[in-house]
Design an enzyme around this catalytic site. Structure first.
Site, PDB file in Angstrom:
ATOM      1  N   SER A 217       0.831  -1.196   0.000  1.00 23.90           N
ATOM      2  CA  SER A 217       0.000   0.000   0.000  1.00 23.90           C
ATOM      3  C   SER A 217       0.863   1.242   0.000  1.00 23.90           C
ATOM      4  O   SER A 217       2.008   1.227   0.481  1.00 23.90           O
ATOM      5  CB  SER A 217      -0.888   0.034   1.254  1.00 23.90           C
ATOM      6  OG  SER A 217      -0.110   0.301   2.408  1.00 23.90           O
ATOM      7  N   ASP A 218       0.334   2.335  -0.561  1.00 19.50           N
ATOM      8  CA  ASP A 218       0.937   3.617  -0.247  1.00 19.50           C
ATOM      9  C   ASP A 218       0.715   3.831   1.243  1.00 19.50           C
ATOM     10  O   ASP A 218      -0.164   3.235   1.858  1.00 19.50           O
ATOM     11  CB  ASP A 218       0.313   4.740  -1.076  1.00 19.50           C
ATOM     12  CG  ASP A 218       1.239   5.942  -1.224  1.00 19.50           C
ATOM     13  OD1 ASP A 218       2.178   6.064  -0.406  1.00 19.50           O
ATOM     14  OD2 ASP A 218       1.018   6.756  -2.126  1.00 19.50           O
ATOM     15  N   TRP A 219       1.528   4.698   1.827  1.00 17.58           N
ATOM     16  CA  TRP A 219       1.557   4.822   3.288  1.00 17.58           C
ATOM     17  C   TRP A 219       0.239   5.396   3.821  1.00 17.58           C
ATOM     18  O   TRP A 219      -0.088   6.551   3.615  1.00 17.58           O
ATOM     19  CB  TRP A 219       2.741   5.675   3.695  1.00 17.58           C
ATOM     20  CG  TRP A 219       4.004   4.907   3.969  1.00 17.58           C
ATOM     21  CD1 TRP A 219       4.818   5.052   5.059  1.00 17.58           C
ATOM     22  CD2 TRP A 219       4.616   3.876   3.188  1.00 17.58           C
ATOM     23  NE1 TRP A 219       5.880   4.172   5.007  1.00 17.58           N
ATOM     24  CE2 TRP A 219       5.779   3.439   3.866  1.00 17.58           C
ATOM     25  CE3 TRP A 219       4.285   3.250   1.992  1.00 17.58           C
ATOM     26  CZ2 TRP A 219       6.609   2.435   3.394  1.00 17.58           C
ATOM     27  CZ3 TRP A 219       5.118   2.248   1.497  1.00 17.58           C
ATOM     28  CH2 TRP A 219       6.259   1.851   2.190  1.00 17.58           C
TER      29      TRP A 219
END
Length: 402
Positions: A217-219
């Site tokens: 995932s993106d953060w």
């Protein structure tokens, strides 16, 4: 592995590391932001208060303007050497989102508005980095192309638009270069968050394109951990997220989540973790050589829009150098890709080296904030009037590109 260990493995242990399982010999994996330099946190437990010094290579918007796949491959090799020296297993880049709005704060991190060029350069970047045994993370998948509500907006796309504009660069990179990881975007596509989008993550990426690495995932992009696992999101970052880990365990025990889905995510994560561990870390990188390479990429990426005979300069004796960027070099955007550079070349100082006996007169021109300052404008005008030629170094404030 126990159910609890498998659930924990699928979420990071810290801001920049995966979860180790020490009694089974599963090491942690360290990641760092890219894509134009290694932003290695001094403390992987923090979201970054300070990053270790690394070469700041030209941003993707500049490197793409070289149209030189061999040079981008060489830059990738240099990035990998710095990852190895700084104990980084995966660099979070390249970015291949299409530039669809000039207001996009991360446009500088993306190669192009053209799917073909972006895809081919991403292939070279990935192959360069991974040739040294360091992983990459192709991002941000997908259709994350504007600043307005970038974290939550739903990109509404018909199939043809998705396939002809927004996905081709990803597809090219996946099939030709096989990045170790793919990072999902924050936004929704056709109503479903990318982190929970089964069509994007499983049907297209893994099944149709044959992607064998892990999806990260993106953060902070995960909204529902169980749904994201079911969609094909293998690793959630950052961590730790005890609540999400418990939710996965409870979903398996209740029958909501088939344990085979969790096992598949674990398989993919372990494959990359152990692949990364095969590359020994430590040592040093050649700071001077990498800085010289960065200068070469920058020079090759420069674009001369127009020349009516003014260039090259005809031995001027009085040169006005106008703009803050001449003294305070502006070479990267802000935010998650901001590098702590090993070396910086100031344009004004470089001009002084080359100007011979010419007189250089510097005028700031504009404020650091970008707000109007008439006194600075008047100073710049006066400097230009008294010179044979004026060189302007003008840029946006860093806060506008982030």
């Amino acid at each position: 592995m126990t159910l609890e260990e498998k659930a924990a493995l699928c979420t990071g242990a810290s801001a920049w590391s995966s979860t180790p399982v020490e009694h089974l010999g599963v090491p942690e994996m360290i990641v760092a932001d890219g894509p134009h330099g290694v932003r290695r946190a001094a403390d992987v437990g923090t979201m970054i208060e300070a990053s270790l010094p690394a070469t700041c290579f030209p941003t993707a918007s500049c490197s793409a303007s070289t149209w030189d796949v061999a040079l981008i491959h060489q830059m990738g090799e240099a990035l990998a050497e710095e990852c190895i020296a700084l104990n980084v297993d995966v660099v979070l880049g390249p970015g291949v989102n299409m530039k669809r709005s000039p207001l996009g704060g991360r446009n500088f991190e993306y190669f192009s508005e053209d799917p073909y060029l972006a895809g081919e350069l991403a292939v070279s970047f990935i192959n360069g980095v991974q040739s040294k045994g360091v992983g990459t993370s192709l991002k941000h998948y997908a259709a994350n192309n504007q600043e307005f509500r970038r974290m939550t907006i739903s990109a509404e796309l018909d199939e043809r638009t998705l396939r002809e504009i927004y996905l081709p660069a990803f597809e090219t990179a996946i099939k030709k270069a096989k990045p170790w990881t793919v990072m999902c975007a924050y936004n929704k596509v056709n109503g479903s968050y990318c982190a929970e989008n089964h069509k994007l993550l499983t049907e297209i990426l893994k099944e149709e394109w044959g992607f064998e690495g892990l999806v990260v995932s993106d953060w902070g992009a995960v909204h529902d951990r169980v749904s994201s696992l079911q969609a094909g999101l293998d690793l959630e970052m950052p961590g730790p997220k005890p609540r999400h880990t418990r939710a996965v365990v409870e979903a398996v025990r209740s029958g909501e989540l088939d344990e085979s889905v969790l096992n598949e995510a674990v398989r993919r994560i372990l494959g990359i973790v152990f692949k990364a561990a095969e590359t020994s870390k430590g040592g040093k990188f050649d700071t001077a050589a990498h800085h010289a390479l960065a200068r070469r990429v920058a020079a090759e990426g420069m674009v001369l829009l127009k020349n009516d005979g003014l260039l090259p300069l005809k031995n001027p004796q009085r040169i006005a150098v106008i703009g803050r960027a001449a003294q305070t070099a502006y070479f990267q955007g802000g935010g998650s890709s901001h590098i702590n550079p090993t070396l910086i070349d100031s344009p004004f100082k470089e001009l002084q080296k080359l100007a011979g006996n010419a007189e250089l007169n510097y005028a700031e021109g504009y404020s650091a904030s970008g707000e109007s300052n008439q006194a600075l404008v008047e100073q710049a005008v006066q400097s230009a009037r008294s010179a044979d030629v004026a060189l302007l170094y003008i840029c946006l404030p860093e806060s506008k590109e982030s």
